[in-house]
Motif scaffolding. Sequence first.
Motif, PDB file in Angstrom:
ATOM      1  N   GLY A 153     -17.227 -12.751 -43.143  1.00  0.00           N
ATOM      2  CA  GLY A 153     -16.249 -12.726 -41.494  1.00  0.00           C
ATOM      3  C   GLY A 153     -15.445 -13.664 -42.448  1.00  0.00           C
ATOM      4  O   GLY A 153     -15.741 -14.576 -43.463  1.00  0.00           O
ATOM      5  N   ASN A 154     -14.607 -14.135 -41.558  1.00  0.00           N
ATOM      6  CA  ASN A 154     -13.772 -14.870 -41.180  1.00  0.00           C
ATOM      7  C   ASN A 154     -14.241 -16.307 -40.728  1.00  0.00           C
ATOM      8  O   ASN A 154     -14.290 -16.953 -39.541  1.00  0.00           O
ATOM      9  N   PRO A 155     -14.470 -17.417 -41.830  1.00  0.00           N
ATOM     10  CA  PRO A 155     -14.681 -18.586 -41.375  1.00  0.00           C
ATOM     11  C   PRO A 155     -14.595 -19.715 -40.227  1.00  0.00           C
ATOM     12  O   PRO A 155     -14.846 -19.734 -39.460  1.00  0.00           O
ATOM     13  N   LYS A 156     -12.799 -19.033 -40.015  1.00  0.00           N
ATOM     14  CA  LYS A 156     -11.925 -19.473 -38.865  1.00  0.00           C
ATOM     15  C   LYS A 156     -12.679 -19.319 -37.525  1.00  0.00           C
ATOM     16  O   LYS A 156     -12.322 -19.581 -36.151  1.00  0.00           O
ATOM     17  N   ARG A 158     -22.890 -13.056 -44.425  1.00  0.00           N
ATOM     18  CA  ARG A 158     -22.813 -11.520 -43.559  1.00  0.00           C
ATOM     19  C   ARG A 158     -21.962 -11.531 -42.036  1.00  0.00           C
ATOM     20  O   ARG A 158     -22.661 -11.167 -41.240  1.00  0.00           O
ATOM     21  N   SER A 159     -21.541 -12.349 -42.117  1.00  0.00           N
ATOM     22  CA  SER A 159     -20.718 -12.555 -39.906  1.00  0.00           C
ATOM     23  C   SER A 159     -19.610 -11.243 -39.885  1.00  0.00           C
ATOM     24  O   SER A 159     -19.220 -11.252 -38.597  1.00  0.00           O
ATOM     25  N   GLY A 160     -19.280 -10.662 -40.639  1.00  0.00           N
ATOM     26  CA  GLY A 160     -18.335  -9.243 -40.344  1.00  0.00           C
ATOM     27  C   GLY A 160     -18.656  -8.534 -40.058  1.00  0.00           C
ATOM     28  O   GLY A 160     -19.453  -8.033 -40.790  1.00  0.00           O
ATOM     29  N   THR A 192     -16.388 -11.691 -36.076  1.00  0.00           N
ATOM     30  CA  THR A 192     -15.813 -11.290 -37.015  1.00  0.00           C
ATOM     31  C   THR A 192     -15.533  -9.428 -37.092  1.00  0.00           C
ATOM     32  O   THR A 192     -16.515  -8.771 -37.339  1.00  0.00           O
ATOM     33  N   LEU A 193     -14.290  -9.510 -36.193  1.00  0.00           N
ATOM     34  CA  LEU A 193     -14.639  -7.657 -36.653  1.00  0.00           C
ATOM     35  C   LEU A 193     -13.074  -7.352 -37.951  1.00  0.00           C
ATOM     36  O   LEU A 193     -12.119  -8.056 -37.947  1.00  0.00           O
ATOM     37  N   GLN A 250      -4.190  -3.198 -46.989  1.00  0.00           N
ATOM     38  CA  GLN A 250      -4.384  -3.528 -45.933  1.00  0.00           C
ATOM     39  C   GLN A 250      -5.644  -3.709 -44.709  1.00  0.00           C
ATOM     40  O   GLN A 250      -6.348  -3.210 -45.698  1.00  0.00           O
ATOM     41  N   GLY A 251      -5.712  -4.272 -43.649  1.00  0.00           N
ATOM     42  CA  GLY A 251      -6.595  -4.529 -43.135  1.00  0.00           C
ATOM     43  C   GLY A 251      -5.821  -5.060 -41.895  1.00  0.00           C
ATOM     44  O   GLY A 251      -4.900  -5.919 -41.253  1.00  0.00           O
ATOM     45  N   LEU A 252      -7.349  -5.109 -41.056  1.00  0.00           N
ATOM     46  CA  LEU A 252      -6.990  -6.229 -39.430  1.00  0.00           C
ATOM     47  C   LEU A 252      -8.351  -7.059 -39.356  1.00  0.00           C
ATOM     48  O   LEU A 252      -9.668  -6.404 -39.514  1.00  0.00           O
ATOM     49  N   GLN A 253      -8.091  -8.422 -38.937  1.00  0.00           N
ATOM     50  CA  GLN A 253      -9.728  -9.056 -38.816  1.00  0.00           C
ATOM     51  C   GLN A 253      -8.952  -9.631 -37.610  1.00  0.00           C
ATOM     52  O   GLN A 253      -7.749 -10.115 -36.966  1.00  0.00           O
ATOM     53  N   LEU A 254     -10.437  -8.933 -36.597  1.00  0.00           N
ATOM     54  CA  LEU A 254      -9.948  -9.945 -35.109  1.00  0.00           C
ATOM     55  C   LEU A 254     -10.988 -10.961 -35.222  1.00  0.00           C
ATOM     56  O   LEU A 254     -12.507 -10.244 -34.997  1.00  0.00           O
ATOM     57  N   PRO A 255     -11.014 -11.823 -34.121  1.00  0.00           N
ATOM     58  CA  PRO A 255     -11.689 -12.594 -33.697  1.00  0.00           C
ATOM     59  C   PRO A 255     -13.410 -12.195 -32.490  1.00  0.00           C
ATOM     60  O   PRO A 255     -12.362 -11.733 -31.648  1.00  0.00           O
ATOM     61  N   LEU A 256     -14.379 -11.488 -32.784  1.00  0.00           N
ATOM     62  CA  LEU A 256     -15.086 -10.845 -31.464  1.00  0.00           C
ATOM     63  C   LEU A 256     -14.874 -12.485 -30.356  1.00  0.00           C
ATOM     64  O   LEU A 256     -15.064 -11.200 -29.808  1.00  0.00           O
ATOM     65  N   ASN A 257     -14.983 -13.487 -30.176  1.00  0.00           N
ATOM     66  CA  ASN A 257     -15.101 -14.069 -29.121  1.00  0.00           C
ATOM     67  C   ASN A 257     -14.097 -13.802 -28.184  1.00  0.00           C
ATOM     68  O   ASN A 257     -14.314 -13.706 -27.296  1.00  0.00           O
TER      69      ASN A 257
END
Length: 143
Positions: free
Chosen positions: A58-61, A72-74, A114-115, A124-131
């Motif tokens: 996942g993204n640590p931010k 393992r958070s993504g 992280t999604l 290419q890609g997209l990262q979105l914060p689940l919170n």
Amino acid sequence: MASNIFSKISTFLNRVVDVMSQGNLERIRILREFNYVFREVYMQGEIDRLCTVTTSAGNPKFKHVLSTFYLRSGFKITIENDVNLTENDFFEISKYVIESAPFVRQLMALGYDTLIIKGKNSFQGLQLPLNEIANLQNYMLNQ
């Protein structure tokens, strides 16, 4: 070919770690169900992209209090047939997750933060914060 083998080994190891660390199979069950749904909607022609779901870094931010170790958070959705991807493809696929705040909160409770939506062979890609998707402020008690 080597990257495909590495990807399969990585996916298998992530699943083993999930089972061992969670003490149950809930994360694996959600991944399996999502993969089944994506395969079915692709076969029925509802979407033009075949997708697979795995656990990834996942993204640590985007970390929150329920996040697991960032490796393992993504919650990663990979677009398998990624030729001629457009930005709209990423947003269309993201709707399967982000349109259900209760499901996003369930993912967060399982340790995801992280999604990630990415093409299999592209950068290419997209990262979105689940919170942010879950909009937790609507569910918190005022202090």
